[in-house]
Enzyme design. Structure first.
Site, PDB file in Angstrom:
ATOM      1  N   GLU A 190      24.012  27.293  15.123  1.00 55.22           N
ATOM      2  CA  GLU A 190      22.992  27.735  16.136  1.00 55.22           C
ATOM      3  C   GLU A 190      23.624  26.266  17.323  1.00 55.22           C
ATOM      4  O   GLU A 190      24.586  25.928  18.775  1.00 55.22           O
ATOM      5  CB  GLU A 190      21.858  26.741  16.614  1.00 55.22           C
ATOM      6  CG  GLU A 190      21.078  28.411  16.208  1.00 55.22           C
ATOM      7  CD  GLU A 190      19.294  27.813  16.249  1.00 55.22           C
ATOM      8  OE1 GLU A 190      18.424  28.964  15.604  1.00 55.22           O
ATOM      9  OE2 GLU A 190      18.437  26.719  16.525  1.00 55.22           O
ATOM     10  N   ALA A 200       8.467  26.448  12.644  1.00 56.66           N
ATOM     11  CA  ALA A 200       7.211  26.309  12.964  1.00 56.66           C
ATOM     12  C   ALA A 200       6.237  26.854  13.172  1.00 56.66           C
ATOM     13  O   ALA A 200       4.410  26.436  13.193  1.00 56.66           O
ATOM     14  CB  ALA A 200       8.174  26.234  14.782  1.00 56.66           C
TER      15      ALA A 200
HETATM   16  C1  LIG Z   1      17.076  20.578  14.976  1.00 56.70           C
HETATM   17  C2  LIG Z   1      16.235  21.538  14.539  1.00 56.70           C
HETATM   18  C3  LIG Z   1      15.686  22.898  14.603  1.00 56.70           C
HETATM   19  C4  LIG Z   1      14.755  23.647  14.614  1.00 56.70           C
HETATM   20  N1  LIG Z   1      14.815  25.398  14.354  1.00 56.70           N
HETATM   21  C5  LIG Z   1      13.903  25.831  14.290  1.00 56.70           C
HETATM   22  C6  LIG Z   1      13.650  26.844  14.427  1.00 56.70           C
HETATM   23  O1  LIG Z   1      14.427  27.915  16.175  1.00 56.70           O
HETATM   24  N2  LIG Z   1      12.442  28.249  14.811  1.00 56.70           N
HETATM   25  C7  LIG Z   1      11.705  27.014  13.917  1.00 56.70           C
HETATM   26  O2  LIG Z   1      10.357  28.025  13.519  1.00 56.70           O
HETATM   27  N3  LIG Z   1      11.638  26.478  13.254  1.00 56.70           N
HETATM   28  C8  LIG Z   1      12.700  25.514  13.170  1.00 56.70           C
HETATM   29  N4  LIG Z   1      12.495  24.030  12.897  1.00 56.70           N
HETATM   30  C9  LIG Z   1      11.747  23.792  11.842  1.00 56.70           C
HETATM   31  C10 LIG Z   1      10.350  23.411  12.724  1.00 56.70           C
HETATM   32  O3  LIG Z   1      10.686  22.375  13.829  1.00 56.70           O
HETATM   33  C11 LIG Z   1       9.621  22.680  11.834  1.00 56.70           C
HETATM   34  O4  LIG Z   1       9.338  23.181  10.729  1.00 56.70           O
HETATM   35  C12 LIG Z   1       8.322  21.949  12.481  1.00 56.70           C
HETATM   36  O5  LIG Z   1       8.264  21.090  12.987  1.00 56.70           O
HETATM   37  C13 LIG Z   1       7.564  21.445  11.122  1.00 56.70           C
HETATM   38  O6  LIG Z   1       6.156  20.823  12.406  1.00 56.70           O
HETATM   39  P1  LIG Z   1       5.341  19.248  11.426  1.00 56.70           P
HETATM   40  O7  LIG Z   1       3.957  19.767  12.831  1.00 56.70           O
HETATM   41  O8  LIG Z   1       5.051  19.761  10.071  1.00 56.70           O
HETATM   42  O9  LIG Z   1       6.246  18.566  11.672  1.00 56.70           O
HETATM   43  P2  LIG Z   1       7.224  17.756  13.216  1.00 56.70           P
HETATM   44  O10 LIG Z   1       6.989  18.759  14.080  1.00 56.70           O
HETATM   45  O11 LIG Z   1       8.234  17.382  12.579  1.00 56.70           O
HETATM   46  O12 LIG Z   1       6.523  16.404  13.451  1.00 56.70           O
HETATM   47  C14 LIG Z   1       5.612  15.199  12.277  1.00 56.70           C
HETATM   48  C15 LIG Z   1       4.843  14.590  13.628  1.00 56.70           C
HETATM   49  O13 LIG Z   1       4.960  13.412  12.589  1.00 56.70           O
HETATM   50  C16 LIG Z   1       5.539  12.283  12.678  1.00 56.70           C
HETATM   51  N5  LIG Z   1       5.274  10.806  12.250  1.00 56.70           N
HETATM   52  C17 LIG Z   1       6.152  10.993  10.964  1.00 56.70           C
HETATM   53  N6  LIG Z   1       6.072   9.982   9.936  1.00 56.70           N
HETATM   54  C18 LIG Z   1       4.867   9.206  10.752  1.00 56.70           C
HETATM   55  C19 LIG Z   1       4.191   8.414  10.392  1.00 56.70           C
HETATM   56  N7  LIG Z   1       4.620   7.302   9.348  1.00 56.70           N
HETATM   57  N8  LIG Z   1       3.558   7.607  11.546  1.00 56.70           N
HETATM   58  C20 LIG Z   1       2.974   8.387  12.615  1.00 56.70           C
HETATM   59  N9  LIG Z   1       3.672   9.438  12.397  1.00 56.70           N
HETATM   60  C21 LIG Z   1       4.647  10.178  11.472  1.00 56.70           C
HETATM   61  C22 LIG Z   1       6.531  12.416  13.735  1.00 56.70           C
HETATM   62  O14 LIG Z   1       6.855  11.780  15.098  1.00 56.70           O
HETATM   63  C23 LIG Z   1       6.349  13.693  14.409  1.00 56.70           C
HETATM   64  O15 LIG Z   1       5.814  13.874  15.711  1.00 56.70           O
HETATM   65  C24 LIG Z   1      13.550  23.266  13.451  1.00 56.70           C
HETATM   66  C25 LIG Z   1      13.295  21.721  13.086  1.00 56.70           C
HETATM   67  C26 LIG Z   1      15.025  21.314  13.537  1.00 56.70           C
HETATM   68  C27 LIG Z   1      15.543  20.002  12.520  1.00 56.70           C
END
Ligand SMILES: Cc1cc2nc3c(=O)[nH]c(=O)nc-3n(C[C@H](O)[C@H](O)[C@H](O)COP(=O)(O)OP(=O)(O)OC[C@H]3O[C@@H](n4cnc5c(N)ncnc54)[C@H](O)[C@@H]3O)c2cc1C
Length: 447
Positions: free
Chosen positions: A195, A339
């Protein structure tokens, strides 16, 4: 103090998160990403004290981070303050802090807040949703020269590097240096690499056209490298081939089966060849943030917690791991780190806790419903895979745009992104092209 029984009292956040609340169970959620926010939302009507801890004050819509890195959108358009997102949720306390350790036995987490030091936060239930961070496969020294794309800060760093490179190419008298500034190497041909490469290609051909007097941005070289055999390895091979053709048509040089050996100030060495480049971007791998390891439970090679069928941590009652931080298997296959999976897992655990609080035992294991996988390859082209359905082209791109706008966290994000996209679609312009700090002279520190 009110004499009302606890269950009849209106939800009220105490504001004090260190002391246990004798009147109400406390659920601590670590991480305000897709999974953490979904868990909090599922508990909005529960009679609990909810504490959501995140080291950042905002939730990021990561699928559009690449558009911030390539100047299409600005950071505020794809992110929202966590406090504002859950404004109406009266049982929720948001704590800006980094979790630095967890003691499952004493049921406390240590959270380090700016200005307040480390405080202990006790919990009855704990939901870990801390996501992933870039992995340099044991070569953390590469990070200095090749930023990953995970946070708004990363996206702004990459944007400044890209735009700064054209400025330096315009001013240098050295032909070799000019070529180095106009070479962009992306390491990793998964969805983010693809992308980003496509968006960068359109930026150099359309947005920057006619902006410079000594250089022609369209002559920039964009190289997408991957050690694997094909781009988008999680998609069907037929879609990978279509995407490779599309990227090539956009002017991106796709090099698969090529391993990066070194990244340094001069560029990269890949497959034994040096590619001089002032802008190397790392989109190759991810590893779990360190929090799951703090639970003392088993983790996989990427540091994700191996959870039970209820997304629970085995031998730690009331402790769950969701989203990218969890390694979840379904029908012998890993649930993908996307996501949708994070949202479904967070929602599942939130509902499970709400039911348990009402005295109901949940036995039905988590089940992931795959809504499909998409990637966008520049203007007017996206690919979609859902079960046996494989589509690509303009209509798929329209579906991609529609789904992404609808999935943004708030109405204001949706309106602002739509506005920017329409403007950019018809004019080719990108609105977020400011470089906050002057680009660094070559030879100075790389970042
Ligand atoms: C550049 C990029 C593009 C993507 N594109 C897509 C897409 O097109 N389609 C799709 O489905 N998925 C996509 N993904 C994947 C998707 O974003 C992730 O699967 C999703 O964000 C996971 O959600 P999560 O809540 O597990 O983690 P995250 O959304 O990463 O959230 C984790 C949170 O935990 C917090 N955190 C971490 N460690 C600590 C700590 N020690 N103390 C306090 N807070 C902490 C962080 O600050 C963050 O806010 C993409 C990911 C990236 C990086």
């Amino acid at each position: 103090m009110s004499a009302m029984p606890a269950e009849n009292r209106p939800h009220q956040a105490t504001g004090i998160v260190d002391a246990p609340n004798p009147e109400r169970k406390r659920v601590v959620i670590v991480g305000g990403g897709f999974a953490g926010i979904a868990a909090a939302h599922a508990l909005r009507h529960a009679d609990v004290e909810l504490v959501l801890i995140d080291r950042r004050n905002h939730h990021i819509f990561q699928p559009l981070l690449y558009q911030v890195a390539t100047a299409v959108l600005s950071p505020a358009e794809i992110a929202a303050p966590i406090r504002q997102l859950e404004l109406k949720q009266r049982n929720l306390n948001v704590l800006l802090a980094e979790v630095t350790s967890i003691d499952v036995a004493s049921r406390t987490v240590d959270a380090s807040s700016p200005g307040a030091g480390i405080r202990k936060v006790s919990f009855d239930y704990l939901v870990v949703a801390t996501g992933m961070r870039p992995s340099y496969f044991g070569h953390d020294e590469f990070a200095r020269y090749a930023p990953g794309l995970k946070s708004l800060g990363d996206a702004e760093t990459i944007r400044a590097k890209i735009l700064g490179a054209f400025e330096l190419a315009e001013t240098t008298e050295d032909e070799g240096e000019r070529a180095r500034q106009m070479t962009f190497v992306l390491v990793g041909a998964g969805p983010t690499g693809v992308e980003l490469a496509a968006s960068l290609a359109q930026m150099v051909q359309v947005t920057l056209r006619g902006n410079f007097r000594r250089i022609d941005p369209a002559k920039a070289s964009i190289v997408l490298l991957d050690a694997g055999k094909r781009v988008l390895p999680t998609f069907a091979e037929s879609l990978s081939r279509r995407v490779t053709r599309r990227l090539t048509k956009l002017g991106v040089k796709v090099l698969t089966g090529v391993k990066v050996e070194t990244v340094d100030e001069e560029g990269v060495i890949a497959g034994g060849n040096r590619i001089p480049s002032a802008t190397v971007i790392w989109t190759a791998g991810v590893v779990a943030a360190p929090v799951p390891k703090m639970l003392g439970t088993k983790t996989d090679r990427a540091g994700r917690a191996l959870v039970g069928p209820l997304l629970n941590v085995v031998d730690a009652p009331g402790v769950f791991v969701v989203g990218d931080a969890a390694s979840v298997m379904q029908d012998g296959h890993p649930v993908p780190g996307v996501a949708q999976a994070a949202i479904q897992e967070g929602r599942y655990v939130g509902r499970l806790i709400a039911k348990e609080l009402k005295g109901r035992k949940v036995k039905r294991p988590f089940s992931y419903f795959d809504k499909g996988n998409m990637a966008v390859v520049g203007k007017n082209y996206a690919v979609l895979e859902r079960g046996r359905l494989r589509t690509s082209g303009f209509l798929t791109w329209l579906v991609w745009a529609f789904v992404h706008v609808l999935s943004l966290p708030q109405l204001q994000n949706r309106l602002r992104v739509q506005h920017q996209w329409v403007w950019s679609y018809f004019t080719g312009q990108r609105s977020s092209r400011l470089i906050p700090e002057p680009p660094r002279t070559p030879g100075a520190d790389a970042r």
